[in-house]
Scaffold this motif. Structure first.
Motif, mmCIF file in Angstrom:
data_model
loop_
_atom_site.group_PDB
_atom_site.id
_atom_site.type_symbol
_atom_site.label_atom_id
_atom_site.label_comp_id
_atom_site.label_asym_id
_atom_site.label_seq_id
_atom_site.Cartn_x
_atom_site.Cartn_y
_atom_site.Cartn_z
ATOM 1 N N THR B 88 3.292 -1.338 -1.036
ATOM 2 C CA THR B 88 3.400 0.119 -0.931
ATOM 3 C C THR B 88 4.891 0.467 -0.972
ATOM 4 O OG1 THR B 88 2.750 2.076 0.352
ATOM 5 C CG2 THR B 88 3.416 0.131 1.614
ATOM 6 N N ASP B 89 5.194 1.726 -1.207
ATOM 7 C CA ASP B 89 6.603 2.124 -1.271
ATOM 8 C C ASP B 89 6.795 3.377 -0.434
ATOM 9 O OD1 ASP B 89 5.314 3.958 -3.142
ATOM 10 O OD2 ASP B 89 7.362 4.543 -3.688
ATOM 11 N N VAL B 90 8.044 3.801 -0.276
ATOM 12 C CA VAL B 90 8.316 4.994 0.531
ATOM 13 C C VAL B 90 9.085 6.048 -0.275
ATOM 14 C CG1 VAL B 90 8.328 3.651 2.667
ATOM 15 C CG2 VAL B 90 10.492 4.084 1.474
ATOM 16 N N GLY B 91 9.002 5.965 -1.600
ATOM 17 C CA GLY B 91 9.756 6.883 -2.461
ATOM 18 C C GLY B 91 9.292 8.325 -2.314
ATOM 19 N N SER B 92 10.217 9.261 -2.451
ATOM 20 C CA SER B 92 9.901 10.672 -2.185
ATOM 21 C C SER B 92 9.306 11.395 -3.394
ATOM 22 C CB SER B 92 11.168 11.398 -1.717
ATOM 23 O OG SER B 92 12.186 11.242 -2.678
ATOM 24 N N VAL B 93 9.197 10.716 -4.531
ATOM 25 C CA VAL B 93 8.484 11.257 -5.691
ATOM 26 C C VAL B 93 7.512 10.177 -6.131
ATOM 27 C CG1 VAL B 93 8.717 12.078 -8.061
ATOM 28 C CG2 VAL B 93 10.422 12.714 -6.343
ATOM 29 N N LYS B 94 6.268 10.536 -6.431
ATOM 30 C CA LYS B 94 5.257 9.503 -6.602
ATOM 31 C C LYS B 94 4.819 9.216 -8.043
ATOM 32 C CE LYS B 94 4.915 7.416 -4.006
ATOM 33 N NZ LYS B 94 6.225 6.966 -3.461
ATOM 34 N N THR B 138 -0.823 7.999 -2.004
ATOM 35 C CA THR B 138 -1.261 8.551 -3.286
ATOM 36 C C THR B 138 -2.016 7.504 -4.111
ATOM 37 O OG1 THR B 138 0.864 7.944 -4.313
ATOM 38 C CG2 THR B 138 0.692 10.158 -3.366
ATOM 39 N N PRO B 139 -3.233 7.161 -3.639
ATOM 40 C CA PRO B 139 -4.041 6.203 -4.399
ATOM 41 C C PRO B 139 -4.472 6.812 -5.740
ATOM 42 C CG PRO B 139 -5.372 7.244 -2.703
ATOM 43 C CD PRO B 139 -3.949 7.696 -2.473
ATOM 44 N N ILE B 140 -4.804 5.952 -6.698
ATOM 45 C CA ILE B 140 -5.361 6.432 -7.973
ATOM 46 C C ILE B 140 -6.729 5.783 -8.176
ATOM 47 C CG2 ILE B 140 -3.121 6.950 -9.015
ATOM 48 C CD1 ILE B 140 -3.221 4.241 -10.425
ATOM 49 N N ALA B 141 -7.387 6.095 -9.275
ATOM 50 C CA ALA B 141 -8.770 5.637 -9.480
ATOM 51 C C ALA B 141 -8.901 4.121 -9.366
ATOM 52 C CB ALA B 141 -9.287 6.113 -10.839
ATOM 53 N N PRO B 167 -0.984 11.367 -7.066
ATOM 54 C CA PRO B 167 0.484 11.434 -7.173
ATOM 55 C C PRO B 167 0.983 12.790 -7.672
ATOM 56 C CG PRO B 167 -0.314 9.344 -8.049
ATOM 57 C CD PRO B 167 -1.529 10.151 -7.711
ATOM 58 N N ALA B 168 0.289 13.393 -8.639
ATOM 59 C CA ALA B 168 0.756 14.669 -9.198
ATOM 60 C C ALA B 168 0.707 15.779 -8.145
ATOM 61 C CB ALA B 168 -0.070 15.065 -10.415
#
Lengths: 283, 283
Positions: B88-94, B138-141, B167-168
Protein backbone atom coordinates in the motif's frame (compact mmCIF):
# COMPACT_ATOMS: atom_id res chain seq x y z
CA UNK A 1 -13.06 65.40 27.90
CA UNK A 2 -16.81 65.10 27.37
CA UNK A 3 -17.32 62.29 24.86
CA UNK A 4 -20.61 61.35 23.22
CA UNK A 5 -21.39 57.88 21.85
CA UNK A 6 -24.43 57.14 19.71
CA UNK A 7 -25.15 53.45 19.41
CA UNK A 8 -24.27 51.06 22.25
CA UNK A 9 -23.43 47.89 20.37
CA UNK A 10 -20.12 46.03 20.37
CA UNK A 11 -18.10 49.01 19.15
CA UNK A 12 -19.95 51.80 20.94
CA UNK A 13 -20.10 49.80 24.16
CA UNK A 14 -16.41 48.90 24.03
CA UNK A 15 -15.51 52.56 23.36
CA UNK A 16 -17.62 53.55 26.38
CA UNK A 17 -15.85 51.04 28.62
CA UNK A 18 -12.34 52.23 27.70
CA UNK A 19 -13.09 55.95 27.54
CA UNK A 20 -14.99 55.95 30.83
CA UNK A 21 -12.17 53.99 32.45
CA UNK A 22 -9.73 56.64 31.15
CA UNK A 23 -11.65 59.25 33.14
CA UNK A 24 -13.67 60.92 30.41
CA UNK A 25 -17.28 61.98 30.84
CA UNK A 26 -19.14 59.53 28.59
CA UNK A 27 -22.62 60.54 27.41
CA UNK A 28 -24.26 57.76 25.42
CA UNK A 29 -27.44 57.29 23.46
CA UNK A 30 -29.16 54.16 22.26
CA UNK A 31 -32.61 53.94 20.69
CA UNK A 32 -33.56 51.40 23.32
CA UNK A 33 -34.10 52.73 26.84
CA UNK A 34 -33.25 49.29 28.25
CA UNK A 35 -29.78 49.40 26.63
CA UNK A 36 -29.21 52.85 28.14
CA UNK A 37 -30.26 51.53 31.55
CA UNK A 38 -27.92 48.56 31.18
CA UNK A 39 -24.94 50.81 30.34
CA UNK A 40 -25.68 53.01 33.37
CA UNK A 41 -26.07 49.96 35.61
CA UNK A 42 -22.75 48.53 34.37
CA UNK A 43 -21.06 51.82 35.19
CA UNK A 44 -19.53 52.17 31.74
CA UNK A 45 -21.13 55.58 30.99
CA UNK A 46 -21.59 58.79 32.92
CA UNK A 47 -25.14 59.04 31.62
CA UNK A 48 -27.21 57.50 28.85
CA UNK A 49 -30.58 58.23 27.27
CA UNK A 50 -32.50 57.57 24.06
CA UNK A 51 -32.87 61.37 23.90
CA UNK A 52 -30.06 62.71 21.68
CA UNK A 53 -30.16 66.09 23.43
CA UNK A 54 -28.07 64.44 26.16
CA UNK A 55 -25.11 64.78 23.78
CA UNK A 56 -25.35 68.58 23.48
CA UNK A 57 -22.54 68.91 26.04
CA UNK A 58 -20.17 66.55 24.20
CA UNK A 59 -16.92 67.85 22.71
CA UNK A 60 -16.38 64.76 20.54
CA UNK A 61 -19.14 62.43 19.35
CA UNK A 62 -18.61 58.89 18.03
CA UNK A 63 -21.33 57.67 15.64
CA UNK A 64 -21.47 53.92 16.35
CA UNK A 65 -24.68 52.81 14.69
CA UNK A 66 -24.57 50.19 11.91
CA UNK A 67 -23.05 51.42 8.63
CA UNK A 68 -26.39 51.87 6.89
CA UNK A 69 -27.76 54.03 9.73
CA UNK A 70 -24.80 56.40 10.26
CA UNK A 71 -25.99 59.17 7.95
CA UNK A 72 -29.53 59.07 9.37
CA UNK A 73 -28.11 59.11 12.90
CA UNK A 74 -26.05 62.17 12.03
CA UNK A 75 -29.14 63.89 10.62
CA UNK A 76 -31.04 63.34 13.86
CA UNK A 77 -28.10 64.33 16.03
CA UNK A 78 -26.87 67.49 14.24
CA UNK A 79 -29.58 69.86 15.53
CA UNK A 80 -28.52 69.04 19.10
CA UNK A 81 -24.82 69.89 18.61
CA UNK A 82 -22.89 73.14 18.61
CA UNK A 83 -20.78 73.62 15.43
CA UNK A 84 -17.62 73.25 17.51
CA UNK A 85 -18.45 69.66 18.34
CA UNK A 86 -16.13 67.20 16.63
CA UNK A 87 -17.97 64.27 15.05
CA UNK A 88 -16.41 60.98 14.02
CA UNK A 89 -17.86 57.62 12.99
CA UNK A 90 -16.83 53.96 13.08
CA UNK A 91 -18.23 52.79 9.73
CA UNK A 92 -16.27 50.12 7.86
CA UNK A 93 -16.50 51.91 4.48
CA UNK A 94 -15.46 55.53 4.34
CA UNK A 95 -16.16 57.20 0.99
CA UNK A 96 -19.98 57.28 1.19
CA UNK A 97 -19.96 58.38 4.86
CA UNK A 98 -17.39 61.13 4.37
CA UNK A 99 -19.12 62.29 1.18
CA UNK A 100 -22.45 62.51 3.02
CA UNK A 101 -21.35 64.15 6.28
CA UNK A 102 -18.19 66.23 5.65
CA UNK A 103 -19.90 68.83 3.42
CA UNK A 104 -22.43 69.44 6.17
CA UNK A 105 -20.21 69.26 9.24
CA UNK A 106 -16.78 70.81 8.94
CA UNK A 107 -15.54 69.24 12.19
CA UNK A 108 -16.09 65.72 10.88
CA UNK A 109 -13.36 63.06 10.80
CA UNK A 110 -14.16 59.66 9.29
CA UNK A 111 -12.86 56.70 11.26
CA UNK A 112 -12.74 52.92 11.23
CA UNK A 113 -11.60 50.86 14.22
CA UNK A 114 -10.61 47.49 12.77
CA UNK A 115 -11.52 45.37 15.72
CA UNK A 116 -14.39 43.09 16.44
CA UNK A 117 -15.56 39.72 17.54
CA UNK A 118 -18.09 37.31 16.12
CA UNK A 119 -20.57 38.64 18.69
CA UNK A 120 -22.51 41.87 18.57
CA UNK A 121 -24.50 44.08 20.92
CA UNK A 122 -23.70 45.67 24.26
CA UNK A 123 -23.35 42.27 25.93
CA UNK A 124 -20.37 41.60 23.65
CA UNK A 125 -18.65 44.89 24.53
CA UNK A 126 -15.29 44.46 26.24
CA UNK A 127 -12.36 46.45 27.60
CA UNK A 128 -9.28 46.89 25.37
CA UNK A 129 -11.11 45.78 22.22
CA UNK A 130 -9.10 48.29 20.19
CA UNK A 131 -5.71 47.83 21.86
CA UNK A 132 -3.09 46.70 19.37
CA UNK A 133 -5.55 46.80 16.46
CA UNK A 134 -5.54 49.25 13.54
CA UNK A 135 -7.75 52.33 13.73
CA UNK A 136 -7.90 54.29 10.49
CA UNK A 137 -8.82 57.98 10.30
CA UNK A 138 -9.70 59.41 6.89
CA UNK A 139 -9.38 63.21 6.96
CA UNK A 140 -9.90 65.18 3.75
CA UNK A 141 -8.48 68.51 2.55
CA UNK A 142 -11.13 70.51 4.43
CA UNK A 143 -10.77 68.68 7.76
CA UNK A 144 -9.60 71.14 10.46
CA UNK A 145 -6.22 70.01 11.87
CA UNK A 146 -7.55 70.57 15.39
CA UNK A 147 -10.45 68.13 14.83
CA UNK A 148 -8.06 65.54 13.43
CA UNK A 149 -5.59 65.90 16.28
CA UNK A 150 -8.33 65.65 18.91
CA UNK A 151 -9.77 62.44 17.45
CA UNK A 152 -6.22 61.07 16.96
CA UNK A 153 -5.48 61.70 20.61
CA UNK A 154 -8.58 59.79 21.74
CA UNK A 155 -7.79 56.92 19.36
CA UNK A 156 -4.19 56.69 20.59
CA UNK A 157 -5.43 56.57 24.17
CA UNK A 158 -7.23 53.32 23.22
CA UNK A 159 -3.76 51.90 22.42
CA UNK A 160 -4.84 51.40 18.82
CA UNK A 161 -2.43 51.41 15.89
CA UNK A 162 -3.40 54.73 14.32
CA UNK A 163 -3.33 55.12 10.52
CA UNK A 164 -4.37 58.07 8.36
CA UNK A 165 -5.28 58.00 4.69
CA UNK A 166 -7.78 59.41 2.19
CA UNK A 167 -11.22 57.73 2.29
CA UNK A 168 -10.65 56.12 -1.15
CA UNK A 169 -7.37 54.51 -0.06
CA UNK A 170 -9.09 53.05 3.00
CA UNK A 171 -11.93 51.60 0.96
CA UNK A 172 -9.55 50.14 -1.61
CA UNK A 173 -7.34 48.59 1.08
CA UNK A 174 -10.25 46.98 2.93
CA UNK A 175 -11.62 45.74 -0.38
CA UNK A 176 -8.34 43.84 -0.82
CA UNK A 177 -7.92 42.44 2.65
CA UNK A 178 -11.49 42.04 3.85
CA UNK A 179 -14.18 42.28 1.15
CA UNK A 180 -12.47 40.42 -1.72
CA UNK A 181 -11.57 37.43 0.50
CA UNK A 182 -15.24 37.06 1.45
CA UNK A 183 -16.32 36.91 -2.19
CA UNK A 184 -13.68 34.45 -3.37
CA UNK A 185 -14.20 32.29 -0.31
CA UNK A 186 -17.98 32.27 -0.91
CA UNK A 187 -17.35 31.41 -4.57
CA UNK A 188 -15.29 28.41 -3.43
CA UNK A 189 -18.21 27.07 -1.41
CA UNK A 190 -20.66 27.79 -4.24
CA UNK A 191 -18.46 25.91 -6.72
CA UNK A 192 -17.98 22.91 -4.39
CA UNK A 193 -21.65 22.38 -3.73
CA UNK A 194 -22.31 22.57 -7.48
CA UNK A 195 -20.18 19.39 -7.96
CA UNK A 196 -22.54 17.19 -10.02
CA UNK A 197 -21.20 13.86 -8.70
CA UNK A 198 -22.92 13.42 -5.33
CA UNK A 199 -20.52 10.73 -4.12
CA UNK A 200 -17.55 13.02 -4.80
CA UNK A 201 -19.31 15.87 -2.98
CA UNK A 202 -20.07 13.69 0.03
CA UNK A 203 -16.46 12.46 0.12
CA UNK A 204 -15.16 16.02 -0.17
CA UNK A 205 -17.26 17.02 2.86
CA UNK A 206 -15.78 14.14 4.84
CA UNK A 207 -12.18 14.81 3.82
CA UNK A 208 -12.18 18.60 4.22
CA UNK A 209 -9.72 19.69 6.89
CA UNK A 210 -7.84 22.79 8.02
CA UNK A 211 -6.97 24.09 4.54
CA UNK A 212 -10.57 24.09 3.44
CA UNK A 213 -11.77 25.27 6.82
CA UNK A 214 -9.54 28.35 6.69
CA UNK A 215 -10.10 29.18 3.02
CA UNK A 216 -13.89 28.89 3.31
CA UNK A 217 -14.27 30.64 6.68
CA UNK A 218 -15.11 34.19 5.65
CA UNK A 219 -17.22 33.00 2.69
CA UNK A 220 -19.38 30.94 5.02
CA UNK A 221 -19.85 33.76 7.50
CA UNK A 222 -22.68 36.16 8.24
CA UNK A 223 -24.48 37.01 4.95
CA UNK A 224 -25.43 40.47 6.26
CA UNK A 225 -21.76 41.35 6.57
CA UNK A 226 -21.03 40.25 3.00
CA UNK A 227 -24.04 42.18 1.70
CA UNK A 228 -22.89 45.30 3.54
CA UNK A 229 -19.43 45.00 1.95
CA UNK A 230 -20.78 44.51 -1.57
CA UNK A 231 -23.40 47.24 -1.34
CA UNK A 232 -21.35 49.91 0.40
CA UNK A 233 -18.01 49.32 -1.31
CA UNK A 234 -19.25 48.05 -4.66
CA UNK A 235 -16.86 49.87 -6.98
CA UNK A 236 -13.65 49.17 -5.06
CA UNK A 237 -14.69 45.57 -4.56
CA UNK A 238 -15.41 45.12 -8.28
CA UNK A 239 -12.02 46.60 -9.10
CA UNK A 240 -10.33 44.05 -6.82
CA UNK A 241 -12.48 41.24 -8.19
CA UNK A 242 -11.39 42.14 -11.72
CA UNK A 243 -7.69 42.10 -10.76
CA UNK A 244 -8.27 38.85 -8.89
CA UNK A 245 -9.98 37.31 -11.92
CA UNK A 246 -6.92 38.15 -14.02
CA UNK A 247 -4.63 36.60 -11.44
CA UNK A 248 -6.78 33.45 -11.34
CA UNK A 249 -6.70 33.22 -15.16
CA UNK A 250 -2.93 33.40 -15.04
CA UNK A 251 -2.80 30.58 -12.48
CA UNK A 252 -5.17 28.44 -14.56
CA UNK A 253 -3.15 29.17 -17.69
CA UNK A 254 0.11 28.05 -16.06
CA UNK A 255 -1.48 24.76 -14.97
CA UNK A 256 -3.21 24.19 -18.33
CA UNK A 257 -0.01 24.81 -20.26
CA UNK A 258 2.05 22.85 -17.74
CA UNK A 259 4.16 25.97 -17.43
CA UNK A 260 5.65 24.69 -14.18
CA UNK A 261 8.40 27.31 -13.93
CA UNK A 262 5.74 30.05 -14.08
CA UNK A 263 3.60 28.36 -11.42
CA UNK A 264 6.62 27.77 -9.22
CA UNK A 265 7.68 31.41 -9.55
CA UNK A 266 4.15 32.47 -8.57
CA UNK A 267 4.02 30.18 -5.52
CA UNK A 268 7.47 31.30 -4.42
CA UNK A 269 6.27 34.88 -4.72
CA UNK A 270 3.11 34.29 -2.70
CA UNK A 271 5.02 32.42 0.01
CA UNK A 272 7.41 35.35 0.19
CA UNK A 273 4.64 37.99 0.13
CA UNK A 274 2.24 36.64 2.73
CA UNK A 275 4.27 37.43 5.86
CA UNK A 276 4.13 41.12 4.88
CA UNK A 277 0.36 40.99 5.40
CA UNK A 278 0.49 38.98 8.59
CA UNK A 279 2.97 40.79 10.77
CA UNK A 280 1.73 43.42 13.18
CA UNK A 281 3.75 46.35 14.45
CA UNK A 282 4.47 46.19 18.19
CA UNK A 283 1.82 47.90 20.32
CA UNK B 1 1.86 -8.88 11.87
CA UNK B 2 5.15 -8.15 10.10
CA UNK B 3 4.84 -4.68 8.64
CA UNK B 4 7.31 -3.03 6.29
CA UNK B 5 7.73 0.73 5.95
CA UNK B 6 9.79 2.34 3.18
CA UNK B 7 10.55 5.97 3.87
CA UNK B 8 10.95 7.24 7.44
CA UNK B 9 9.66 10.78 7.15
CA UNK B 10 6.71 12.30 9.00
CA UNK B 11 4.19 9.72 7.72
CA UNK B 12 6.44 6.65 7.68
CA UNK B 13 7.89 7.53 11.07
CA UNK B 14 4.48 8.15 12.63
CA UNK B 15 3.17 4.85 11.19
CA UNK B 16 6.20 3.09 12.71
CA UNK B 17 5.54 4.62 16.13
CA UNK B 18 1.88 3.54 16.24
CA UNK B 19 2.29 0.12 14.62
CA UNK B 20 5.29 -0.80 16.78
CA UNK B 21 3.40 0.33 19.87
CA UNK B 22 0.50 -1.92 18.79
CA UNK B 23 2.88 -4.89 18.95
CA UNK B 24 3.61 -5.42 15.28
CA UNK B 25 7.05 -6.31 13.98
CA UNK B 26 8.09 -3.15 12.11
CA UNK B 27 10.79 -3.47 9.45
CA UNK B 28 11.74 -0.11 8.03
CA UNK B 29 13.96 1.21 5.29
CA UNK B 30 15.31 4.67 4.62
CA UNK B 31 17.92 5.62 2.04
CA UNK B 32 19.94 7.24 4.80
CA UNK B 33 21.67 4.90 7.22
CA UNK B 34 21.60 7.62 9.89
CA UNK B 35 17.79 7.78 9.73
CA UNK B 36 17.62 3.99 10.14
CA UNK B 37 19.94 4.23 13.14
CA UNK B 38 17.81 6.99 14.64
CA UNK B 39 14.63 4.92 14.31
CA UNK B 40 16.31 1.93 15.95
CA UNK B 41 17.68 4.11 18.75
CA UNK B 42 14.24 5.62 19.37
CA UNK B 43 12.78 2.13 19.64
CA UNK B 44 10.05 2.81 17.09
CA UNK B 45 11.05 -0.05 14.74
CA UNK B 46 12.02 -3.68 15.21
CA UNK B 47 14.80 -3.23 12.67
CA UNK B 48 15.76 -0.75 9.97
CA UNK B 49 18.26 -0.68 7.12
CA UNK B 50 18.89 1.11 3.83
CA UNK B 51 18.93 -2.40 2.31
CA UNK B 52 15.42 -3.14 1.00
CA UNK B 53 15.96 -6.89 1.38
CA UNK B 54 15.16 -6.37 5.07
CA UNK B 55 11.50 -6.12 3.99
CA UNK B 56 11.38 -9.60 2.41
CA UNK B 57 9.73 -10.93 5.56
CA UNK B 58 7.00 -8.27 5.62
CA UNK B 59 3.34 -9.24 5.12
CA UNK B 60 2.20 -5.67 4.46
CA UNK B 61 4.45 -2.90 3.14
CA UNK B 62 3.66 0.84 3.34
CA UNK B 63 5.36 2.94 0.65
CA UNK B 64 5.97 6.26 2.44
CA UNK B 65 8.41 8.06 0.16
CA UNK B 66 7.40 11.43 -1.36
CA UNK B 67 4.70 11.20 -4.04
CA UNK B 68 7.11 11.58 -6.96
CA UNK B 69 9.31 8.73 -5.70
CA UNK B 70 6.64 6.12 -4.91
CA UNK B 71 6.72 4.33 -8.27
CA UNK B 72 10.53 4.21 -8.33
CA UNK B 73 10.53 2.95 -4.73
CA UNK B 74 8.12 0.19 -5.71
CA UNK B 75 10.36 -0.77 -8.65
CA UNK B 76 13.36 -1.16 -6.36
CA UNK B 77 11.39 -3.00 -3.71
CA UNK B 78 9.38 -5.48 -5.82
CA UNK B 79 12.26 -7.96 -6.51
CA UNK B 80 12.65 -8.38 -2.73
CA UNK B 81 9.00 -9.29 -2.07
CA UNK B 82 7.01 -12.49 -2.41
CA UNK B 83 3.85 -12.07 -4.54
CA UNK B 84 1.71 -12.61 -1.43
CA UNK B 85 3.02 -9.42 0.15
CA UNK B 86 0.37 -6.73 0.35
CA UNK B 87 1.65 -3.33 -0.77
CA UNK B 88 0.00 0.00 0.00
CA UNK B 89 1.16 3.60 -0.35
CA UNK B 90 0.45 6.94 1.31
CA UNK B 91 0.57 9.23 -1.75
CA UNK B 92 -1.79 12.20 -1.75
CA UNK B 93 -2.95 11.63 -5.35
CA UNK B 94 -4.19 8.17 -6.27
CA UNK B 95 -4.90 7.76 -10.01
CA UNK B 96 -1.28 7.87 -11.27
CA UNK B 97 0.00 5.67 -8.44
CA UNK B 98 -2.71 3.04 -8.81
CA UNK B 99 -2.37 3.09 -12.61
CA UNK B 100 1.39 2.54 -12.30
CA UNK B 101 1.50 -0.15 -9.61
CA UNK B 102 -1.78 -2.12 -9.65
CA UNK B 103 -1.18 -3.74 -13.08
CA UNK B 104 2.17 -5.03 -11.83
CA UNK B 105 1.26 -6.00 -8.27
CA UNK B 106 -2.11 -7.62 -7.78
CA UNK B 107 -1.96 -7.25 -3.97
CA UNK B 108 -1.73 -3.48 -4.16
CA UNK B 109 -4.14 -1.15 -2.35
CA UNK B 110 -3.77 2.61 -2.86
CA UNK B 111 -4.05 4.67 0.31
CA UNK B 112 -3.97 8.23 1.56
CA UNK B 113 -3.78 9.11 5.25
CA UNK B 114 -5.02 12.69 5.48
CA UNK B 115 -2.95 13.80 8.40
CA UNK B 116 0.12 15.94 8.68
CA UNK B 117 1.81 18.84 10.31
CA UNK B 118 3.77 21.76 8.91
CA UNK B 119 6.94 19.84 9.80
CA UNK B 120 8.50 16.97 7.90
CA UNK B 121 11.09 14.26 8.48
CA UNK B 122 11.49 11.63 11.18
CA UNK B 123 12.00 14.28 13.86
CA UNK B 124 8.44 15.45 13.22
CA UNK B 125 6.97 11.93 13.53
CA UNK B 126 4.53 11.54 16.41
CA UNK B 127 2.20 9.02 18.02
CA UNK B 128 -1.51 9.10 17.10
CA UNK B 129 -0.93 11.29 14.04
CA UNK B 130 -3.70 9.42 12.21
CA UNK B 131 -6.17 9.08 15.07
CA UNK B 132 -9.46 10.78 14.26
CA UNK B 133 -8.28 11.79 10.78
CA UNK B 134 -9.53 10.44 7.45
CA UNK B 135 -7.59 7.61 5.79
CA UNK B 136 -8.79 6.84 2.28
CA UNK B 137 -8.24 3.50 0.56
CA UNK B 138 -8.79 3.30 -3.20
CA UNK B 139 -9.28 -0.32 -4.25
CA UNK B 140 -10.14 -1.11 -7.89
CA UNK B 141 -12.08 -3.97 -9.49
CA UNK B 142 -9.04 -6.26 -9.49
CA UNK B 143 -8.02 -5.64 -5.87
CA UNK B 144 -8.22 -8.92 -3.88
CA UNK B 145 -10.75 -8.54 -1.03
CA UNK B 146 -8.23 -10.13 1.35
CA UNK B 147 -5.63 -7.44 0.57
CA UNK B 148 -8.19 -4.69 1.09
CA UNK B 149 -9.44 -6.14 4.37
CA UNK B 150 -5.91 -6.57 5.73
CA UNK B 151 -4.94 -2.96 4.96
CA UNK B 152 -8.32 -1.77 6.31
CA UNK B 153 -7.68 -3.60 9.55
CA UNK B 154 -4.28 -1.94 10.00
CA UNK B 155 -5.74 1.48 9.16
CA UNK B 156 -8.58 1.04 11.64
CA UNK B 157 -6.09 0.10 14.35
CA UNK B 158 -4.58 3.58 13.89
CA UNK B 159 -8.01 4.95 14.96
CA UNK B 160 -8.33 6.65 11.58
CA UNK B 161 -11.66 7.41 9.95
CA UNK B 162 -11.54 4.86 7.13
CA UNK B 163 -13.08 5.73 3.74
CA UNK B 164 -13.10 3.72 0.52
CA UNK B 165 -13.62 5.05 -2.99
CA UNK B 166 -12.33 4.70 -6.57
CA UNK B 167 -9.01 6.52 -7.21
CA UNK B 168 -10.72 9.09 -9.46
CA UNK B 169 -13.26 10.02 -6.76
CA UNK B 170 -10.44 10.53 -4.28
CA UNK B 171 -8.47 12.76 -6.64
CA UNK B 172 -11.55 14.80 -7.47
CA UNK B 173 -12.51 15.24 -3.81
CA UNK B 174 -9.01 16.33 -2.75
CA UNK B 175 -8.89 18.69 -5.73
CA UNK B 176 -11.97 20.40 -4.25
CA UNK B 177 -10.98 20.56 -0.64
CA UNK B 178 -7.21 20.81 -0.79
CA UNK B 179 -5.73 21.64 -4.21
CA UNK B 180 -8.28 24.21 -5.44
CA UNK B 181 -8.09 26.22 -2.18
CA UNK B 182 -4.31 26.51 -2.62
CA UNK B 183 -4.65 27.92 -6.12
CA UNK B 184 -7.38 30.45 -5.34
CA UNK B 185 -5.61 31.51 -2.16
CA UNK B 186 -2.33 31.98 -4.08
CA UNK B 187 -4.23 33.95 -6.74
CA UNK B 188 -5.51 36.26 -3.99
CA UNK B 189 -1.97 37.06 -2.88
CA UNK B 190 -0.80 37.47 -6.49
CA UNK B 191 -3.64 39.91 -7.18
CA UNK B 192 -3.01 41.93 -4.00
CA UNK B 193 0.67 42.46 -4.62
CA UNK B 194 -0.13 43.56 -8.19
CA UNK B 195 -2.07 46.56 -6.76
CA UNK B 196 -0.50 49.45 -8.69
CA UNK B 197 -1.01 52.07 -5.94
CA UNK B 198 1.86 51.49 -3.52
CA UNK B 199 0.27 53.46 -0.68
CA UNK B 200 -2.88 51.33 -0.92
CA UNK B 201 -0.78 48.16 -0.95
CA UNK B 202 1.19 49.28 2.10
CA UNK B 203 -2.02 50.17 3.92
CA UNK B 204 -3.57 46.82 2.98
CA UNK B 205 -0.57 45.03 4.50
CA UNK B 206 -1.00 46.99 7.71
CA UNK B 207 -4.77 46.46 7.96
CA UNK B 208 -4.86 42.77 7.05
CA UNK B 209 -6.22 40.69 9.92
CA UNK B 210 -7.76 37.28 10.59
CA UNK B 211 -9.94 37.15 7.46
CA UNK B 212 -7.03 37.76 5.15
CA UNK B 213 -4.73 35.60 7.25
CA UNK B 214 -7.04 32.60 6.94
CA UNK B 215 -7.95 33.07 3.29
CA UNK B 216 -4.32 33.50 2.22
CA UNK B 217 -2.83 30.77 4.41
CA UNK B 218 -2.67 27.81 2.03
CA UNK B 219 -1.73 30.03 -0.93
CA UNK B 220 1.27 31.37 0.96
CA UNK B 221 2.44 27.92 2.02
CA UNK B 222 5.17 25.59 0.80
CA UNK B 223 5.56 26.01 -3.00
CA UNK B 224 6.69 22.39 -3.38
CA UNK B 225 3.36 21.22 -2.04
CA UNK B 226 1.43 23.39 -4.50
CA UNK B 227 3.58 22.20 -7.37
CA UNK B 228 3.01 18.58 -6.39
CA UNK B 229 -0.76 19.15 -6.38
CA UNK B 230 -0.79 20.86 -9.77
CA UNK B 231 1.54 18.40 -11.45
CA UNK B 232 0.13 15.17 -10.08
CA UNK B 233 -3.57 16.07 -10.11
CA UNK B 234 -3.60 18.45 -13.05
CA UNK B 235 -6.80 17.35 -14.78
CA UNK B 236 -9.00 17.15 -11.68
CA UNK B 237 -7.61 20.45 -10.45
CA UNK B 238 -8.31 22.14 -13.78
CA UNK B 239 -11.84 20.79 -13.72
CA UNK B 240 -12.40 22.32 -10.25
CA UNK B 241 -10.73 25.58 -11.31
CA UNK B 242 -13.11 25.82 -14.28
CA UNK B 243 -16.17 25.30 -12.05
CA UNK B 244 -14.73 27.79 -9.57
CA UNK B 245 -14.18 30.34 -12.32
CA UNK B 246 -17.85 30.04 -13.28
CA UNK B 247 -18.90 30.49 -9.67
CA UNK B 248 -16.68 33.57 -9.35
CA UNK B 249 -18.14 35.04 -12.56
CA UNK B 250 -21.60 34.58 -11.09
CA UNK B 251 -20.58 36.39 -7.89
CA UNK B 252 -19.02 39.25 -9.87
CA UNK B 253 -22.10 39.46 -12.07
CA UNK B 254 -24.43 39.76 -9.07
CA UNK B 255 -22.35 42.60 -7.64
CA UNK B 256 -21.94 44.37 -11.00
CA UNK B 257 -25.67 44.21 -11.68
CA UNK B 258 -26.50 45.09 -8.08
CA UNK B 259 -28.55 41.91 -8.07
CA UNK B 260 -28.64 41.94 -4.26
CA UNK B 261 -31.27 39.21 -3.89
CA UNK B 262 -29.04 36.86 -5.93
CA UNK B 263 -25.96 37.71 -3.85
CA UNK B 264 -27.89 37.34 -0.62
CA UNK B 265 -29.24 33.95 -1.73
CA UNK B 266 -25.68 32.87 -2.54
CA UNK B 267 -24.28 34.03 0.81
CA UNK B 268 -27.13 32.37 2.68
CA UNK B 269 -26.37 29.18 0.79
CA UNK B 270 -22.65 29.27 1.56
CA UNK B 271 -23.30 30.02 5.23
CA UNK B 272 -25.62 27.03 5.31
CA UNK B 273 -23.26 24.75 3.35
CA UNK B 274 -19.97 25.32 5.15
CA UNK B 275 -20.75 23.41 8.36
CA UNK B 276 -21.21 20.26 6.24
CA UNK B 277 -17.52 20.48 5.33
CA UNK B 278 -16.33 21.31 8.81
CA UNK B 279 -17.93 18.73 11.03
CA UNK B 280 -16.06 15.54 11.74
CA UNK B 281 -17.63 12.20 12.66
CA UNK B 282 -16.87 11.10 16.23
CA UNK B 283 -13.72 8.96 16.54
Amino acid sequence: MKIGIVGLGLIGGSLAIDLHALGHTVLASSRRASTCQQAIAQGIVTDASPDLSLLTAAEVVFLCTPLGAIEATFNQLAPHLSPDTIVTDVGSVKQPIVAAIAPRWVNFVGGHPMAGTAESGLDAAQPQLFAGNPYVLTPIATTPPQALSTVSEVVRSLQSQLYQCPPADHDRAVAWISHLPVMLSASLLTACIAEPDQSVLELAKKLASSGFRDTSRVGGGNPELGMMMAQSNQLELLRCLELYRQSLEQTIHSIQQQNWPALEAQLNQTQHARPEFIKRPPA
